[in-house]
Design a protein around this motif. Structure first.
Motif, PDB file in Angstrom:
ATOM      1  N   CYS A 106       0.827  -1.212   0.000  1.00  0.00           N
ATOM      2  CA  CYS A 106       0.000   0.000   0.000  1.00  0.00           C
ATOM      3  C   CYS A 106       0.857   1.255   0.000  1.00  0.00           C
ATOM      4  O   CYS A 106       0.599   2.198  -0.744  1.00  0.00           O
ATOM      5  CB  CYS A 106      -0.885   0.028   1.251  1.00  0.00           C
ATOM      6  N   HIS A 107       1.859   1.284   0.863  1.00  0.00           N
ATOM      7  CA  HIS A 107       2.631   2.512   1.049  1.00  0.00           C
ATOM      8  C   HIS A 107       3.549   2.760  -0.157  1.00  0.00           C
ATOM      9  O   HIS A 107       4.227   1.833  -0.623  1.00  0.00           O
ATOM     10  CB  HIS A 107       3.469   2.379   2.326  1.00  0.00           C
ATOM     11  N   PRO A 108       3.603   3.991  -0.653  1.00  0.00           N
ATOM     12  CA  PRO A 108       4.473   4.266  -1.806  1.00  0.00           C
ATOM     13  C   PRO A 108       5.933   3.869  -1.557  1.00  0.00           C
ATOM     14  O   PRO A 108       6.631   3.450  -2.490  1.00  0.00           O
ATOM     15  CB  PRO A 108       4.330   5.783  -2.003  1.00  0.00           C
ATOM     16  N   TYR A 109       6.407   3.950  -0.311  1.00  0.00           N
ATOM     17  CA  TYR A 109       7.797   3.539  -0.033  1.00  0.00           C
ATOM     18  C   TYR A 109       7.949   2.022  -0.201  1.00  0.00           C
ATOM     19  O   TYR A 109       8.918   1.552  -0.815  1.00  0.00           O
ATOM     20  CB  TYR A 109       8.201   3.965   1.376  1.00  0.00           C
ATOM     21  N   GLY A 119       6.073  16.535   8.199  1.00  0.00           N
ATOM     22  CA  GLY A 119       4.943  15.630   8.011  1.00  0.00           C
ATOM     23  C   GLY A 119       5.424  14.222   7.736  1.00  0.00           C
ATOM     24  O   GLY A 119       6.196  13.651   8.491  1.00  0.00           O
ATOM     25  N   CYS A 120       4.958  13.653   6.637  1.00  0.00           N
ATOM     26  CA  CYS A 120       5.388  12.304   6.259  1.00  0.00           C
ATOM     27  C   CYS A 120       6.869  12.340   5.897  1.00  0.00           C
ATOM     28  O   CYS A 120       7.286  13.133   5.035  1.00  0.00           O
ATOM     29  CB  CYS A 120       4.563  11.829   5.053  1.00  0.00           C
ATOM     30  N   PRO A 121       7.702  11.472   6.510  1.00  0.00           N
ATOM     31  CA  PRO A 121       9.134  11.533   6.213  1.00  0.00           C
ATOM     32  C   PRO A 121       9.470  11.195   4.765  1.00  0.00           C
ATOM     33  O   PRO A 121      10.512  11.585   4.251  1.00  0.00           O
ATOM     34  CB  PRO A 121       9.744  10.504   7.181  1.00  0.00           C
ATOM     35  N   LYS A 134       3.452  10.319  -5.001  1.00  0.00           N
ATOM     36  CA  LYS A 134       2.022  10.557  -4.808  1.00  0.00           C
ATOM     37  C   LYS A 134       1.768  11.635  -3.750  1.00  0.00           C
ATOM     38  O   LYS A 134       0.641  11.752  -3.254  1.00  0.00           O
ATOM     39  CB  LYS A 134       1.336   9.258  -4.393  1.00  0.00           C
ATOM     40  N   ALA A 135       2.792  12.400  -3.392  1.00  0.00           N
ATOM     41  CA  ALA A 135       2.648  13.377  -2.301  1.00  0.00           C
ATOM     42  C   ALA A 135       1.549  14.398  -2.606  1.00  0.00           C
ATOM     43  O   ALA A 135       1.337  14.794  -3.755  1.00  0.00           O
ATOM     44  CB  ALA A 135       3.972  14.068  -2.068  1.00  0.00           C
ATOM     45  N   MET A 136       0.845  14.787  -1.544  1.00  0.00           N
ATOM     46  CA  MET A 136      -0.249  15.789  -1.666  1.00  0.00           C
ATOM     47  C   MET A 136      -0.007  16.855  -0.600  1.00  0.00           C
ATOM     48  O   MET A 136       0.859  16.694   0.261  1.00  0.00           O
ATOM     49  CB  MET A 136      -1.604  15.121  -1.380  1.00  0.00           C
TER      50      MET A 136
HETATM   51 FE1  SF4 Z   1       1.584   8.799   1.673  1.00  0.00          FE
HETATM   52 FE2  SF4 Z   1       1.769  11.411   1.380  1.00  0.00          FE
HETATM   53 FE3  SF4 Z   1       3.695  10.106   2.581  1.00  0.00          FE
HETATM   54 FE4  SF4 Z   1       3.364   9.843  -0.032  1.00  0.00          FE
HETATM   55  S1  SF4 Z   1       3.967  11.689   1.057  1.00  0.00           S
HETATM   56  S2  SF4 Z   1       3.734   8.222   1.458  1.00  0.00           S
HETATM   57  S3  SF4 Z   1       1.131   9.965  -0.179  1.00  0.00           S
HETATM   58  S4  SF4 Z   1       1.584  10.329   3.296  1.00  0.00           S
END
Ligand code: SF4
Length: 329
Positions: free
Chosen positions: A258-261, A295-297, A304-306
């Motif tokens: 699921c996770h893009p990483y 935020g998200c590391p 897919k970053a938003m």
């Molecule tokens: Fe998910 Fe956003 Fe992190 Fe990409 S940057 S992994 S879409 S939370």
């Protein structure tokens, strides 16, 4: 969505429960949050792999469990429960009876675990006698059996050799024998093949696979190689930037990451069909640990970053015991 820990908590079946573990390094340039709120479990009898690139915090997680984090690093928060007991809160003396007996660790470099001035058999004898009331002769007998179990030929002769006389692969077999000496409930293998050359790596992986069938020990395998985890483990914890990005069964994670990483890690595994073609790699580099995005590391590298990703996503259950920290879910 529901918090991961609330949903997976079944303490009776859990050998190790790590909850919101935080290990920080106070440096002159600032605080490095090497492990930043990590939560995962190792069920009794299972093998769990923690996978991530270097700098993901996976090795610091294992060192934190074993209380081997060196200054300026320090566990500053969270809980580590082993067989229901809070081992993070134990005195050093109490914990010494757990380390090496109930939980054993195999390092990447076998020389760091072996004393160069003693024969290898004597070192296994000492490990045995530290936790069991055995005579030297009985402990040596057991050391020879252990050497044979980990595939060391002529074990009666090899127990008398010094570490520098053995090959790297043989030394790693000795450290695995030493780790198994007291029949630990949990064996932590921290990049056990990374320091070895490729053919020897395959032999040590075969040994671990074989031991999984023969000894009644749960395994926590720390590696950068998701292919190795897929082969040897039932569950996977994917780490990045000191946090868990995704965890679930090997099948869930490899069939439908699921996770893009995780998706990036899986497309960088070489397969026979890829022969002669360039491997995919994840674009960009692991961020400077002193300047992690708020935020998200993974945001600076994520295709897919938003906008919302500049706020930290929590690790949440998405069904079937699977957990993901990503705003897409
Ligand atoms: Fe998910 Fe956003 Fe992190 Fe990409 S940057 S992994 S879409 S939370």
């Amino acid at each position: 969505m529901t918090s991961a820990r609330q949903m997976t908590d079944e303490p009776a079946n859990l050998l190790l429960q790590v909850t919101d573990l935080q290990t920080h390094f106070a440096t002159r340039s600032g605080v490095v949050r090497a492990v930043d709120g990590v939560t995962f479990d190792v069920p009794a009898g299972a093998s769990v792999g923690i996978v991530g690139e270097s700098g993901s915090g996976k090795s610091v997680t294992s060192l934190s469990i074993m209380r081997l984090v060196e200054a300026p690093g320090r566990v500053v928060g969270g809980q580590i429960r082993f067989k229901g007991r809070d081992i993070a809160g134990m005195s050093d003396r109490e914990f010494r009876s757990v380390r090496g007996r109930d939980i054993a660790l195999v390092f990447q470099d076998p020389m760091s675990a072996l004393n160069p001035v003693y024969p290898v058999g004597k070192q296994v004898v000492e490990a045995l006698r530290a936790h069991q009331p055995l005579s030297r002769a009985a402990a040596m007998e057991r050391a020879i059996q252990l050497f044979s179990m980990v595939g060391i030929s002529a074990p009666e002769r090899r127990v008398h050799e010094y570490p520098h006389k053995l090959s790297g692969g043989m030394r790693q077999r000795v450290t695995i024998a030493m780790a198994l000496a007291n029949e630990p409930s949990l064996l932590i293998l921290d990049e056990p093949t990374t320091a070895l050359d490729v053919t020897i790596q395959a032999q040590i992986l075969d040994l671990i696979r074989d031991l999984r069938q023969r000894v009644n020990t749960s395994i926590l395998l720390i590696t950068h190689d998701i292919g190795v985890v897929a082969e040897l483990c039932e569950r996977v914890v994917v780490m990045y930037g000191g946090r868990v990005m995704e965890q679930g069964t090997v099948q869930q994670i490899t069939d439908q990451p699921c996770h893009p990483y995780t998706q990036g890690l899986l497309t960088s595994i070489p397969t026979p069909e890829m022969k002669g073609r360039r491997l995919n790699t994840i674009g960009g580099a692991v961020p400077n640990p002193l300047r992690m995005p708020p935020g998200c590391p993974f945001q600076p590298r994520c295709p897919k970053a938003m906008d919302v990703c500049s706020t930290k996503p929590e690790l949440n259950q998405i069904g079937d015991g699977r957990e993901v920290a990503c705003w897409l879910y």
